[in-house]
Design an enzyme around this catalytic site. Structure first.
Site, mmCIF file in Angstrom:
data_model
loop_
_atom_site.group_PDB
_atom_site.id
_atom_site.type_symbol
_atom_site.label_atom_id
_atom_site.label_comp_id
_atom_site.label_asym_id
_atom_site.label_seq_id
_atom_site.Cartn_x
_atom_site.Cartn_y
_atom_site.Cartn_z
ATOM 1 N N GLY A 46 0.843 -1.189 0.000
ATOM 2 C CA GLY A 46 0.000 0.000 0.000
ATOM 3 C C GLY A 46 0.874 1.232 0.000
ATOM 4 O O GLY A 46 2.024 1.186 0.450
ATOM 5 N N GLN A 51 3.226 9.914 1.003
ATOM 6 C CA GLN A 51 4.513 9.224 1.196
ATOM 7 C C GLN A 51 5.515 9.536 0.092
ATOM 8 O O GLN A 51 6.716 9.352 0.282
ATOM 9 C CB GLN A 51 4.300 7.706 1.286
ATOM 10 N N CYS A 91 5.739 -0.298 7.155
ATOM 11 C CA CYS A 91 5.407 0.887 6.369
ATOM 12 C C CYS A 91 6.644 1.296 5.590
ATOM 13 O O CYS A 91 7.746 1.307 6.157
ATOM 14 C CB CYS A 91 4.974 2.013 7.311
ATOM 15 N N LEU A 92 6.461 1.637 4.325
ATOM 16 C CA LEU A 92 7.605 2.055 3.510
ATOM 17 C C LEU A 92 8.221 3.352 4.041
ATOM 18 O O LEU A 92 9.354 3.670 3.722
ATOM 19 C CB LEU A 92 7.182 2.219 2.040
ATOM 20 N N HIS A 133 -4.608 1.561 7.279
ATOM 21 C CA HIS A 133 -3.246 2.091 7.397
ATOM 22 C C HIS A 133 -3.046 3.269 6.436
ATOM 23 O O HIS A 133 -2.531 4.319 6.828
ATOM 24 C CB HIS A 133 -2.269 0.943 7.097
ATOM 25 N N GLU A 134 -3.491 3.094 5.194
ATOM 26 C CA GLU A 134 -3.271 4.143 4.188
ATOM 27 C C GLU A 134 -4.155 5.369 4.431
ATOM 28 O O GLU A 134 -3.710 6.501 4.224
ATOM 29 C CB GLU A 134 -3.486 3.590 2.769
ATOM 30 N N HIS A 137 -2.605 7.581 6.849
ATOM 31 C CA HIS A 137 -1.565 8.455 6.271
ATOM 32 C C HIS A 137 -2.157 9.779 5.791
ATOM 33 O O HIS A 137 -1.527 10.828 5.896
ATOM 34 C CB HIS A 137 -0.893 7.774 5.071
HETATM 35 ZN ZN ZN Z 1 2.502 3.358 5.647
#
Ligand code: ZN
Length: 161
Positions: A46, A51, A91-92, A133-134, A137
């Site tokens: 995701g 991000q 998470c990236l 999660h997204e 963000h």
């Molecule tokens: Zn993330």
């Protein structure tokens, strides 16, 4: 194909609220294509636009390796199950770490697709987890804010110097 730089935890932009999309532009099409390339290159499941440094309410999810990415514009979670699931997340933007987060088992999502058509659907389990999660963000929230205390661990075998 274009890979964008993924912002890392500590970068202030990750704490800002992303803005609603009112019009789908060619620039957004390029952004989404780059987001897909970036997520796939890094092996993520995701990614939110913030991000890669763009404060727009766009997320992409890939709940299954063999399926194409789901693109959600202005996503909202309109209902959540009371039943929850506890599972590990990464998470990236928090490179190298994983931690346990409690999320609803199922959710109802309202969003627009890439043609700005409205859609509403149910998501469960892992897919629901990614969307939660997204969407976080987009409101400046990282999973590390919600992690079960004591479960955040470095997932790298090698220690960076
Ligand atoms: Zn993330």
């Amino acid at each position: 194909m274009s890979i964008r730089n993924v912002r890392q935890s500590g970068d202030e932009i990750l704490r800002k609220k992303s803005k609603e999309i009112t019009e789908f532009t060619p620039r957004l099409k390029v952004l989404i294509s780059d987001m897909k390339d970036t997520m796939n290159k890094l092996g993520g499941v995701g990614l939110a636009a913030v991000q890669v440094g763009v404060l727009k309410r766009i997320i992409i999810c890939k709940p299954n390796e063999n399926e194409s990415e789901v693109v959600l514009i202005n996503p909202e979670i309109i209902s959540k199950s009371e039943e929850t699931l506890e599972d590990k997340e990464g998470c990236l933007s928090v490179d190298g770490y994983i931690g346990t987060v409690i999320r609803p088992k199922s959710i109802v999502v309202r969003a627009k697709d890439e043609n700005m058509n409205d859609m509403e659907f149910d998501a469960e389990d892992f897919f629901a987890r990614i969307i939660c999660h997204e969407v976080d963000h987009l409101d400046g929230i990282l999973y590390t804010d919600k992690v079960v205390p004591g479960t955040l661990v470095n997932d790298n075998e090698e220690v960076d110097n």
